[in-house]
Each structure stands twice: as C-alpha cells, then as structure tokens.
Design an enzyme around this catalytic site. Sequence first.
Site, PDB file in Angstrom:
ATOM      1  N   GLU A  34     -30.940   3.296  12.442  1.00 25.02           N
ATOM      2  CA  GLU A  34     -29.576   3.046  12.863  1.00 25.02           C
ATOM      3  C   GLU A  34     -29.644   2.613  14.322  1.00 25.02           C
ATOM      4  O   GLU A  34     -30.263   3.306  15.129  1.00 25.02           O
ATOM      5  CB  GLU A  34     -28.751   4.328  12.726  1.00 25.02           C
ATOM      6  CG  GLU A  34     -27.297   4.042  12.879  1.00 25.02           C
ATOM      7  CD  GLU A  34     -26.418   5.287  12.893  1.00 25.02           C
ATOM      8  OE1 GLU A  34     -26.867   6.360  12.439  1.00 25.02           O
ATOM      9  OE2 GLU A  34     -25.288   5.155  13.381  1.00 25.02           O
ATOM     10  N   ARG A 260     -39.928  15.453   8.063  1.00 30.16           N
ATOM     11  CA  ARG A 260     -39.689  14.930   9.390  1.00 30.16           C
ATOM     12  C   ARG A 260     -40.742  15.511  10.327  1.00 30.16           C
ATOM     13  O   ARG A 260     -41.139  16.663  10.186  1.00 30.16           O
ATOM     14  CB  ARG A 260     -38.306  15.419   9.804  1.00 30.16           C
ATOM     15  CG  ARG A 260     -37.861  15.151  11.205  1.00 30.16           C
ATOM     16  CD  ARG A 260     -36.416  15.598  11.345  1.00 30.16           C
ATOM     17  NE  ARG A 260     -35.552  14.621  10.705  1.00 30.16           N
ATOM     18  CZ  ARG A 260     -35.037  13.563  11.351  1.00 30.16           C
ATOM     19  NH1 ARG A 260     -35.266  13.376  12.619  1.00 30.16           N
ATOM     20  NH2 ARG A 260     -34.282  12.709  10.711  1.00 30.16           N
ATOM     21  N   LYS A 270     -32.060  11.609  18.710  1.00 30.50           N
ATOM     22  CA  LYS A 270     -31.560  10.522  19.552  1.00 30.50           C
ATOM     23  C   LYS A 270     -30.397  10.998  20.413  1.00 30.50           C
ATOM     24  O   LYS A 270     -30.246  10.570  21.546  1.00 30.50           O
ATOM     25  CB  LYS A 270     -31.114   9.357  18.676  1.00 30.50           C
ATOM     26  CG  LYS A 270     -32.285   8.496  18.247  1.00 30.50           C
ATOM     27  CD  LYS A 270     -31.803   7.233  17.562  1.00 30.50           C
ATOM     28  CE  LYS A 270     -31.586   7.488  16.096  1.00 30.50           C
ATOM     29  NZ  LYS A 270     -31.404   6.267  15.304  1.00 30.50           N
TER      30      LYS A 270
HETATM   31  P1  ATP Z   1     -32.610  11.079  15.013  1.00 23.64           P
HETATM   32  O1  ATP Z   1     -32.443  12.345  14.259  1.00 23.64           O
HETATM   33  O2  ATP Z   1     -33.679  11.123  16.027  1.00 23.64           O
HETATM   34  O3  ATP Z   1     -31.339  10.531  15.553  1.00 23.64           O
HETATM   35  P2  ATP Z   1     -32.429   9.494  12.696  1.00 23.64           P
HETATM   36  O4  ATP Z   1     -33.112   9.929  11.477  1.00 23.64           O
HETATM   37  O5  ATP Z   1     -30.985   9.724  12.718  1.00 23.64           O
HETATM   38  O6  ATP Z   1     -33.174  10.066  13.949  1.00 23.64           O
HETATM   39  P3  ATP Z   1     -32.609   6.757  12.023  1.00 23.64           P
HETATM   40  O7  ATP Z   1     -32.395   5.591  12.881  1.00 23.64           O
HETATM   41  O8  ATP Z   1     -31.663   7.005  10.933  1.00 23.64           O
HETATM   42  O9  ATP Z   1     -32.661   7.980  12.995  1.00 23.64           O
HETATM   43  O10 ATP Z   1     -34.089   6.796  11.476  1.00 23.64           O
HETATM   44  C1  ATP Z   1     -34.744   5.709  10.907  1.00 23.64           C
HETATM   45  C2  ATP Z   1     -35.868   6.188  10.063  1.00 23.64           C
HETATM   46  O11 ATP Z   1     -36.791   6.954  10.823  1.00 23.64           O
HETATM   47  C3  ATP Z   1     -35.371   7.066   8.951  1.00 23.64           C
HETATM   48  O12 ATP Z   1     -35.964   6.629   7.743  1.00 23.64           O
HETATM   49  C4  ATP Z   1     -35.830   8.438   9.318  1.00 23.64           C
HETATM   50  O13 ATP Z   1     -36.132   9.175   8.176  1.00 23.64           O
HETATM   51  C5  ATP Z   1     -37.080   8.167  10.164  1.00 23.64           C
HETATM   52  N1  ATP Z   1     -37.282   9.241  11.139  1.00 23.64           N
HETATM   53  C6  ATP Z   1     -36.441   9.609  12.124  1.00 23.64           C
HETATM   54  N2  ATP Z   1     -36.917  10.671  12.789  1.00 23.64           N
HETATM   55  C7  ATP Z   1     -38.100  10.987  12.218  1.00 23.64           C
HETATM   56  C8  ATP Z   1     -39.082  11.989  12.441  1.00 23.64           C
HETATM   57  N3  ATP Z   1     -38.940  12.894  13.411  1.00 23.64           N
HETATM   58  N4  ATP Z   1     -40.185  12.002  11.661  1.00 23.64           N
HETATM   59  C9  ATP Z   1     -40.330  11.098  10.698  1.00 23.64           C
HETATM   60  N5  ATP Z   1     -39.452  10.125  10.421  1.00 23.64           N
HETATM   61  C10 ATP Z   1     -38.343  10.064  11.160  1.00 23.64           C
HETATM   62 MG    MG Z   2     -30.306   8.781  10.536  1.00 27.20          MG
END
Ligand code: ATP
Ligand code: MG
Length: 554
Positions: A34, A260, A270
């Site tokens: 995102e 994760r 984020k």
């Molecule tokens: P955050 O929680 O840091 O805001 P998010 O999951 O909301 O991260 P996205 O932009 O939706 O952020 O993530 C894009 C991809 O990265 C998703 O497929 C998510 O599963 C993966 N991802 C995000 N954080 C992690 C993590 N700590 N370990 C593994 N994969 C991750």
């Molecule tokens: Mg997300």
Amino acid sequence: MSCLMEAKDFIRAQIVEDLAAGKHAKAITRFPPEPNGYLHIGHAKSICLNFGLASDYNGRCHLRFDDTNPETEDVEYVESIKADVRWLGFDWNEHLYFASDYFQQLYDWAIYLIKNNKAYVCSLNEDELRQYRGDFTTPGKESPYRNRSIEENLDLFNRMKLGEFAEGQHVLRAKIDMKSPNMNMRDPLLYRIRKAHHHRTGDKWCIYPMYDYAHPLSDAIEHVTHSICTLEFQDHRPFYDWCIENLPVPAHPKQYEFARMNMTYLVMSKRKLLQLVKEKYVNGWDDPRMPTISGIRRRGYTPESIHLFAKRIGVAKAESLIDYEILENCVRDHLDTVAYRAMAVLNPVKLVITNLPEGHHEIIESSAHPKKVEYGKRQLPFTKELYIDAADFMENPPEDFFRLAPGKEVRLRNAYVVKCTEIIKDVQGKITEIRCEYDSVTLGGKPTRDGRKVKGIIHWVSANDCIEAEVRVYSRLFSVADPEDTPEGTDFKSHLNPSSLKIIQKAKLEKSLAAASADRRYQFERVGYFCIDIKDSKPNALVFNMTVDLATGH
Ligand code: ATP
Ligand code: MG
C-alpha cells in the site's frame, strides 16, 4: 544452516506440487504494497520471497500498488517503493499494476453481487455496524437493511457513486452470514464513501473498495496463482475465497500465509515509522538508523546482504522474532567479500616516531583487499608524525591489553613495530602526544631486530598526509530488544536510544579514501564497514556512514 537453506519451505512445496499436477503452467506471484509509507526490512523479506519464487519457478512477479485508501496514499511513496524493489535487484517488467486501475471492474462486480442478491446497501452508522457485528463470543445480528430489494440496492449504490450521500451514511456489504464464527464473514464491507482525492483517479470516485474485496479480485484479474500474505490474513481467507467463488473472475488464485517477520531492536509498522519521521526523532525516512529500505541502503547495506538474510531466515508459518544480529552478520559476510580496505582513525591522538628524521616520507604499498588482487594496491605514506586511535593507547593498562602502552610495543598495521618511549600531556593531563621508536626491520610482518613477534596490531594514518572527513557512527535506534514493551503511559518512543548517532567531525582517513565513491564499500580496518553518505557527502567534504562494526573476533 545450509540444510535449512536448501529445505523447501511450505510455499515452495505447494508451488512444486501445483506445477507438477498441471494446475498452473507457471507460478505467478505479486508484491502488493500500500503506497502509504516507505518499505521496511519486513517488506524486503516479502519482496525476496515473491520475486524469488517467480524466478525459481519460471514464473513472474507483479508489483501491484494496493491503493484503495486515498487519504493516506501518495505518489512519493509509489516512487520510493519502485526504487526500493529495483534496488533489491528485482524487475516486474511490464507487470506494474494499481488496484485503482481496477476500480471500474470492481464496481461492476459489486453490481453483479447486488443483482445476485449477494450484496446490499446498509445504512447503519459506524457504531451500529460494530454493535451488530457482535464479537468472538456473541454472534452478529442481521442489519435491518439486509433485505432491501435488489432495485433499491442498485439505486442506492449508484447514488453512493454519484456522491449524493455523506461519508458514513451508507456502505455496501456482502450478504454472507451474521452468525459465522469468523467475524470476517459477518457481512463484511465491500465499499465505503470517501470524498477524498485519489493520487491516481483524482476525484472520479467517491466510493472506494475495501482492501479485503479489492485484493482477491485484483489477484484474479492478474491471473495470480499464489497470493502470499502474512498470517494475520488467515482469517480473511474464507472471504477471499468467497469473492473468487461468487464472481465471474478470469482466474482462481489461492491465498497462502506465512509469518510476518519481526526483529529485535526495531519497530516495523509503517505507522510508527511515520511517527518517528513526522516528529523528527530521525532525519527522514532514509535516515540510516531507520529499518526502511531507503535507510539501510543509505547506511550501506547491500542488496546481496538482504538476499542472504532472506535466505537464512527462511519462510515460516509460526510467528518469529529475528535477532537483529542475523541481519548484521549477513551484511558483514557480504561486505567482507567486496569492501575496499583502508585505515581511518576516528578518535585521533598524535604518535611521533623519534628515530625518524623530519620530512621522512616513505610509501608503503598494501593491497586494497586481502583476497581480490583485481582491487589493486593502495599507497600508505609513512611519516614521522602519525595518528592512532586514542582507544589503542593506555597509560596504565591491564594485563590483557595488547595494544600500546608506556614501554610496550605494538605493530602498526601494514607497517612497522613501534615502542612507546614517552607521553606528553597538556595542563589538564590529557595525552597530546605519544612518542615512540620504530624498528626498521619489521616491515611486512617481519619479527623485531632481536627476533620477537609482536602480537598487538593497531591502525594509523600519516598526520601530514591524510584527509579529514566527517564520519557518522550509528548504534541501535532503540536501546531495548522489544521497544513495544513499555510501561503504562509511555510508548515505543520512550525506548529510543539517545546516542544512536555519533558524529565525528574530523576523522583522519588514509589518503586513498580521497577518491572514495558512493558505489564502493569500505572496510576501515579494525573498525567496521563504511560507505559514502549519498545525500550529504561532497567531493571535498566527504561524509561517511558506518554500515556495521566488525564482528568480535576480527
Ligand atoms: P505495516 O504493518 O508495516 O504497515 P503492511 O503489511 O500494512 O505493513 P503493506 O504495504 O500492506 O504493508 O505490505 C505489503 C506486503 O508486505 C504485504 O504482502 C505484507 O504481507 C508484506 N509485509 C509487510 N510487513 C511484513 C513483515 N514484517 N514481514 C513480512 N512481510 C511483510
Ligand atoms: Mg497492509
């Protein structure tokens, strides 16, 4: 470690099985960020996994921006994410997509659901929606709007789209099962009204699809075969499948979840990283202390070290907390193989060799890398006045101190053995000069005139033939392993390490570093790995970042 690395994780096993069974001709994955912040090391793991699977199984990986929340998203983030994925060495080729490109299709499918009596416009307000939803122990209650006629739903949904209603006045919901033990199946929201400007579609839309609705359908539109996400989406999978089963989609992707990645000494949400940036605890998203990809890149971490890291930690189903040192060791392991060697004195004190004549200027040649001859040689001017690091001298040393002390000998790295004969102090008692005699037969690691080997080795630079540079030395941004674990009334920021950045204005560097370039990595011998700061360094005012120190034992 190696057997761990070679073992197939459950995702690879699934792909191998599906390909063997002829379910798919190739594996198509996607990385779906995102664009609401900069990517971090957790995303890097996901990027390595998705793009790695595609290349291992002759498939492809799409970069898709899940841009369904106009308020928090921005093109700045889109551009940074693209740069980060490229930096990691991956290429989406022509497969760059945006969920917003599918808004019309998603809208048409919402109409399809309404027409099939599988979606309805609900006019409960936010509080009521929550109450009706129930919780883990209480089943949900059906909305009084659930049985609106198809015609009424079509009319209301169209008017939602036309902007006739205020935010929150109506939502579109799937009609599934308010009694489901899975909360995600209790008539989840498909669309909400948001009168916000979208960074790509502008003001065209004022209704936006929910992530859980947009995601499976975007996967299907792109013919993704294996949709890999993190564990918190496990309970969303039934709704993912519901969307795929209830719409005339062109493909049937499947969702798989892995754990994760969490790491010690870091926060990786984020939202929290944004807070650090906004409240100026760090100097921007690319501050070298940040766990963002742009931060670690500026810090000097290499794509190769991140790949190595992703490989070493593997893919697991169970939540894992990775020790930050594992990442640092990957960085060291890679940098050791590529870094140009040099000497730099961060905390200089003068050393004068009394048995050398004034103006002595001898060039000692040394290799730029212990194993890579192609890196060539560097020239070290050896002069009467040198700098050594203050930490390498002790006036009253303990038994096990093998560096320089009054009456003791030490080897100057790449050069001669010296013996301390005198120290000079200023009025405050601070050592200003260390006087030594050198043993002229000891060059090139040779024993002393009387045949002894000298154990201790310290680094040095010529005092009148060196360069000065700013050196930024970093330590962990947080001082505890779990920054989220805080006493009542405080948050993760209370664990920020106040000395995570130390700036050395005038470090003394070996002359060869005058030509340092941003695309090279350096090992300051006995200190650590360093790189040019890509933002602040100027040709005649160099700034170096410490990437990582040398592991103990070096
Ligand atoms: P955050 O929680 O840091 O805001 P998010 O999951 O909301 O991260 P996205 O932009 O939706 O952020 O993530 C894009 C991809 O990265 C998703 O497929 C998510 O599963 C993966 N991802 C995000 N954080 C992690 C993590 N700590 N370990 C593994 N994969 C991750
Ligand atoms: Mg997300």
